[in-house]
Design an enzyme around this catalytic site. Structure first.
Site, PDB file in Angstrom:
ATOM      1  N   TRP A 167       4.352   5.137   3.523  1.00  0.00           N
ATOM      2  CA  TRP A 167       3.605   4.479   2.440  1.00  0.00           C
ATOM      3  C   TRP A 167       3.821   2.968   2.535  1.00  0.00           C
ATOM      4  CZ3 TRP A 167       5.829   3.333  -2.914  1.00  0.00           C
ATOM      5  CH2 TRP A 167       4.830   2.829  -3.760  1.00  0.00           C
ATOM      6  N   LYS A 215      -0.688  11.383  -9.227  1.00  0.00           N
ATOM      7  CA  LYS A 215      -1.760  12.156  -8.604  1.00  0.00           C
ATOM      8  C   LYS A 215      -1.920  13.526  -9.261  1.00  0.00           C
ATOM      9  CE  LYS A 215      -1.639   8.927  -5.294  1.00  0.00           C
ATOM     10  NZ  LYS A 215      -0.900   7.681  -5.391  1.00  0.00           N
ATOM     11  N   ASP A 238      11.226  11.194  -1.680  1.00  0.00           N
ATOM     12  CA  ASP A 238      10.112  10.685  -2.477  1.00  0.00           C
ATOM     13  C   ASP A 238       9.053  11.786  -2.536  1.00  0.00           C
ATOM     14  OD1 ASP A 238       8.194   9.216  -3.754  1.00  0.00           O
ATOM     15  OD2 ASP A 238       7.759   7.876  -2.071  1.00  0.00           O
TER      16      ASP A 238
HETATM   17  C1  LMR Z   1      -1.779   4.925  -1.935  1.00  0.00           C
HETATM   18  O1  LMR Z   1      -0.931   5.103  -1.053  1.00  0.00           O
HETATM   19  O2  LMR Z   1      -2.964   4.626  -1.684  1.00  0.00           O
HETATM   20  C2  LMR Z   1      -1.404   5.076  -3.377  1.00  0.00           C
HETATM   21  O3  LMR Z   1      -0.150   5.670  -3.478  1.00  0.00           O
HETATM   22  C3  LMR Z   1      -1.557   3.826  -4.146  1.00  0.00           C
HETATM   23  C4  LMR Z   1      -0.484   2.817  -3.867  1.00  0.00           C
HETATM   24  O4  LMR Z   1       0.193   2.413  -4.816  1.00  0.00           O
HETATM   25  O5  LMR Z   1      -0.302   2.395  -2.722  1.00  0.00           O
END
Ligand code: LMR
Length: 406
Positions: free
Chosen positions: A140, A256, A221
């Protein structure tokens, strides 16, 4: 005498501050909104979309909001731990009722999964100067900046095989042979962002063995429970893992699975060796919450509490979540069958998938086809619909590469 004569001159502080690099993922929201072309496709930021492209408030959430409006008698402070009943009920969903009552498990409400990760990272940074955290790539977009901002040293390890578009578990284990006792290992609980990989039960057990034998501290996570194989199924691997490790931190997001994105609803649990240790860890987590946000925002967590404590609302939420899950799974099957290079997407889970596509192609797709995705080729599968998916597959076909080694 005017004020400017009284005050001592000082160097202008703001003048020396440089602009922060824009967040490339969040910038996609603005770029997509500003695009006047009809038929544009937004597979950028991770929000669930229905067949019509909307991100509606869940019916269970709406009903809980009505209840809250009627029943809430005070907006007084709750404390840094937030809504205690929310955290308890959510723990049952995540850990199962038995583990959720274990004396060494403590938890608090946080502003989103991001708040949970931040407090977790600060606790770990405080627990040992210069601690290293191992992060599999890709991950992420906010993980590495967040962990580094909390004072941890980030080490990257192999995770994804870009040629096969799949998990390289052996490569991951081999890379982690460099980890030192006391290092932290970041693991995604299910539906990995951005690759859609969920570890098998066997892999979770092997990871537990690795953490125990090498004295690695797990930071899990989990932000997509219920969007992969099902609410319980998405947690079983992590539960098996926790049975085998003596300590862990678990960050959770309700963005989500409850559709509560902007309400910022999350939780953080510490799995500790005893009630006594848990009490001390909890006091530190509350102290960290206090200096970061003092107390978490209440509204979204109160909604989750109401939903989980009412049989009808809970059933409504679970069926809405199941409908989201099934829609995503069907889109994955469609994508996977559209081209051999996309076949792994049908096996992978949750909102996100990595396309074997180069950054130049991502830019070309935006310019020529009004298709918006993250520059690393990550797509939010839920941004597609049965009416747009064939056009999407046609547009990307000529750009699919032989994959990139991550
Ligand atoms: C994403 O990965 O698109 C979402 O979790 C939004 C974010 O905060 O990055």
């Amino acid at each position: 005498m005017s004020v400017s004569h009284v005050l001592a001159p000082h160097a202008p502080l703001f003048a020396g501050i440089e602009s922060a690099a824009p967040d490339a993922l969040l910038a996609l929201i603005g770029l997509h909104a500003a695009d006047p072309r009809s038929g544009k496709i937004d597979v950028g930021v991770g929000v669930y979309r229905d067949e019509a492209g909307a991100t509606p408030v869940l019916a269970a959430v709406k009903a809980a909001e009505h209840q809250l409006l009627e029943q809430q008698t005070s907006k007084s402070y709750l404390g840094p731990e937030g809504d205690v009943q929310f955290t308890r009920l959510l723990a049952d969903i995540l850990f199962g009722t038995e583990f959720a009552r274990a004396p060494g498990l403590v938890g608090l409400q946080t502003p989103g999964g991001t708040g949970a990760l931040r407090v977790a990272a600060e606790l770990l940074a405080q627990a040992g100067a210069g601690r290293q955290v191992w992060v599999g790539l890709p991950t992420w977009a906010n993980h590495i900046p967040l962990l580094a901002a909390a004072g941890l040293r980030v080490r990257e390890h192999r995770f994804f095989d870009g040629i096969r578009s799949d998990l390289d578990f052996d490569g991951m284990i081999a890379a982690l042979s460099e980890a030192q006792a006391g290092d932290i290992l970041l693991l995604h609980g299910c539906c990995h962002n951005p690759t859609g990989i969920s570890f098998s039960h066997d892999q979770w057990k092997q990871l537990a063995g690795l953490c125990v034998s090498r004295s690695l501290f797990p930071l899990i996570d989990i932000a997509y429970q219920g969007l992969g194989d099902g609410l319980r199924e998405d947690a079983v691997g992590m539960r098996l893992f926790l049975e085998h490790v003596p300590e862990a931190l678990i960050a959770y997001s309700c963005d989500k699975n409850f559709g509560l994105y902007r309400e910022r609803v999350g939780a953080l649990w510490a799995w500790t060796r005893s009630r006594e240790v848990g009490g001390r860890v909890m006091s530190q987590l509350c102290a960290l919450a206090r200096v970061n946000w003092s107390m978490p925002p209440d509204h979204g967590a109160a909604l989750v509490r109401l939903i989980l404590s009412d049989d009808a609302l809970r059933a409504s939420w679970m069926s809405e979540l199941e409908a989201m899950r099934q829609r995503i799974a069907a889109l994955r099957v469609h994508l996977g069958s559209s081209h051999p290079k996309l076949a792994p997407i049908a096996r992978q889970k949750g909102m996100f998938a990595m396309l074997p596509i180069l950054p130049d192609a991502v830019a070309a797709l935006r310019q020529e086809h009004a298709i918006y995705m993250a520059s690393n080729g990550r797509i939010n599968v839920a941004g597609l619909s049965e009416s747009s998916i064939d056009r999407f597959c046609d547009a990307i076909r000529s750009y699919l590469s032989d994959g990139q080694s991550a």
